[in-house]
Motif scaffolding. Structure first.
Motif, mmCIF file in Angstrom:
data_model
loop_
_atom_site.group_PDB
_atom_site.id
_atom_site.type_symbol
_atom_site.label_atom_id
_atom_site.label_comp_id
_atom_site.label_asym_id
_atom_site.label_seq_id
_atom_site.Cartn_x
_atom_site.Cartn_y
_atom_site.Cartn_z
ATOM 1 N N HIS A 193 0.006 4.955 0.803
ATOM 2 C CA HIS A 193 -1.024 5.880 1.277
ATOM 3 C C HIS A 193 -0.512 7.309 1.410
ATOM 4 C CE1 HIS A 193 -3.764 2.650 1.893
ATOM 5 N NE2 HIS A 193 -3.194 2.146 2.960
ATOM 6 N N TRP A 209 0.841 -1.201 0.000
ATOM 7 C CA TRP A 209 0.000 0.000 0.000
ATOM 8 C C TRP A 209 0.879 1.254 0.000
ATOM 9 C CZ3 TRP A 209 -5.106 -0.661 -0.598
ATOM 10 C CH2 TRP A 209 -5.697 -1.864 -0.177
ATOM 11 N N ARG A 263 -9.393 4.243 1.005
ATOM 12 C CA ARG A 263 -9.327 2.798 1.269
ATOM 13 C C ARG A 263 -10.311 2.421 2.381
ATOM 14 N NH1 ARG A 263 -4.235 -0.470 4.054
ATOM 15 N NH2 ARG A 263 -5.419 -2.381 4.500
#
Length: 556
Positions: free
Chosen positions: A124, A122, A173
């Motif tokens: 972010h 991920w 998300r």
């Protein structure tokens, strides 16, 4: 660098060798190309030409700045990663990316080796790059699909979204997970800033607004226009051709009308959403850094809002991604061995990355100004190679290769190719050698260019039958070599309104699709089976704009 030079620089594989050989014969057949009259016409009216969209703002920072090389902050080996192909490095990658992102950004370096990953990487944070030592030296090997390592796709969404390297704001998300991946897939928390106080035609940059004090030079804002029940916005995305008056919007475009459907993703089409940078603030208006792609009409309640959470200035580069090889599934049953995906992302990039044995290749959902350059998607048969969906604007896919699959398609499976859909606009595919097709999955994508591409045209277009017209206005295919004669998805003069096929070589007629609109479409074909100048429409547009307006770039 032309198409053949790109293949050489990328280290052409045996799987793509037949494409290179086939291209050489086509290129030799076109000598002494001429400057095309459509280009001269474009130069007289670049921002509001009726047939040729101005896509010169595509890609990272509208093409006005090179892709950055963020300084190296950490190596994944400092967090326990070992490039032996055996040690699970997922936790090490996660911690390295989080650490760099939380402390202001930079590059996470991945030294030479093969790194086993069993979960999603991920991203972010903004200003985070994942960089290998080169596509032939650093290899990320993903052993589990999205279904195995994250969650089963409740609506088969891994067939068109999600990636095993996933650039997405943490807030988005969380919202998607809470909703079961239904509802809004893009920009969140968009607080209204100011209304547009007069109608503005396509191509203009100066927009009169009710409250100029709400804007700041250099900031990105979200331009909104409501998709009203009279279908007038939908008709406009289709060029307002006569056939839009008789098109069965209520049934054939039901998915685009949230009040008519229970489709959980319909909210993404309740309004047109276009992120744009503010170049200048005046006493009663804002001047945008690029021209409007649509009219702004009072009936659509045009207004500006805050952009909300976004990933910016992040990317992945200089490595190879490989998936565990599993048999291809039937259509829309992909488990999710998907390549890097950008979602609610802006001014991001993929540079010099190979992707092998993926269900779906490089993806973008509700993005702005993403560049993918020097990329290859190869190996076993795949579903979507490049995904461009849900109001993705100004995507640039440049110097790309889709070599022939090393396995045949599974029974009931499909290969689409380079995809666009869902109000997406300003997107460019340039300098490519590929198999597949020029795919649209309906929902009125518009204003897009494919240029300087050689295509073995063996893919199919997709899209649900109630998702609206396959093509909106101003699709331009410029200098395209078609191997095998098939026009499917390429020759759109009888299907896409106000569109142009210029220098398309190797076809014998229009695409074989049913027609969405009756009546005059105002589309053209020109210089068929000829090579024309400029050789690459996007590159020529960019050169022309930067040469004439370098002092008006609007950089923050």
């Amino acid at each position: 660098m032309d198409r053949r030079d790109f293949l050489r620089s990328a280290g052409t594989t045996a799987a793509s060798g037949y494409l290179l050989a086939a291209t050489a014969g086509v290129a030799a057949a076109s000598d002494r190309p001429q400057w095309n009259r459509r280009w001269r016409s474009y130069l007289s009216n670049p921002d509001s030409h009726p047939l040729i969209p101005n896509v010169s703002h595509a890609g990272y920072r509208r093409g006005e700045l090179p892709l950055p090389r963020l300084g190296v902050r950490v190596s994944v080996t400092a967090f326990g990663a070992v490039g032996d192909g055996v040690t699970d490095c997922t936790a090490a990658f996660t911690e390295a990316v989080e650490r760099v992102g939380a402390t202001g950004g930079g590059t996470v370096y991945v030294p030479p080796g093969t790194y086993l990953l069993t979960g999603i990487v991920w991203v972010h944070h903004s200003r985070v790059a994942i960089r290998g030592a080169g596509r032939h030296r650093t290899r990320l090997f993903f052993d589990r699909s999205l279904t195995e390592c994250y969650r089963p796709g409740s609506r088969n969404e891994w067939s068109w979204s999600g990636g095993l390297v996933w650039f997405i704001p943490r807030e988005l998300r969380g919202a998607l997970e809470e909703s079961g991946f239904t509802g809004n897939e893009g920009w969140l928390a968009n607080r209204d800033l100011s209304t547009v106080t007069a109608d503005v035609p396509r191509g203009r940059r100066r927009i009169p607004v009710s409250d100029p004090s709400a804007f700041q030079t250099g900031r990105h804002v979200l331009l909104l226009a409501d998709n009203t029940t009279d279908n007038s916005l939908l008709a406009h995305l289709a060029g307002d051709v006569p056939g839009t008056a008789t098109y069965a919007w209520a049934t054939a475009a039901k998915r685009l009308r949230p009040e008519l459907t229970d489709w959980p993703l319909a909210v993404n089409f309740a309004r047109y959403r276009f992120p744009v940078q503010v170049h200048r603030v005046e006493k009663d208006a804002v001047v945008l850094a690029q021209p409007l792609k649509i009219d702004l009409r009072a009936g659509w309640s045009p207004r500006f809002a805050t952009l909300g959470p976004a990933i910016t200035e992040s990317g992945i580069e200089d490595l190879t991604i490989e998936m565990r090889q599993v048999p291809q599934t039937a259509h829309h049953l992909d488990p999710g061995f998907n390549g890097p995906h950008f979602q609610a992302a802006m001014n991001c990039w993929v540079r010099d990355v190979d992707l092998w044995h993926a269900d779906n290749g490089f993806g973008s959902t509700t993005t702005k100004g993403v560049t993918m350059t020097g990329v290859r998607v190869g190996g076993r048969a795949r579903h979507h190679t490049f995904i461009c969906r849900v109001q993705t604007h100004d995507l640039l896919v440049d110097h790309f290769e889709i070599p022939a699959a090393t396995t045949p398609l599974a029974p009931g499976a499909a290969h689409h190719g380079i995809n666009t859909e869902g109000f997406s606009s300003g997107n460019v595919w340039s300098n490519g050698v590929m198999e597949g097709t020029f795919d649209s999955h309906r929902a009125l994508p518009f204003e897009s260019v494919r240029t300087a591409i050689t295509v073995t045209n063996n893919g199919i277009t997709g899209g649900a039958g109630d998702a609206g017209p396959r093509w909106g206005a101003r699709f331009c295919h410029w200098n395209v070599d078609v191997l095998g004669g098939r026009a499917h998805g390429v020759r759109l003069e009888e299907h896409a309104p106000y569109s142009a096929a210029v220098g398309v070589r190797g076809t014998t007629g229009p695409t074989d699709h049913p027609k969405d609109f009756t009546g005059e479409l105002s589309s053209v074909v020109d210089a068929l089976d000829e090579a024309v100048l400029p050789a690459n429409l996007y590159e020529a547009q960019l050169r022309h704009r930067l040469r004439g307006t370098t002092q008006e770039r609007g950089d923050a």
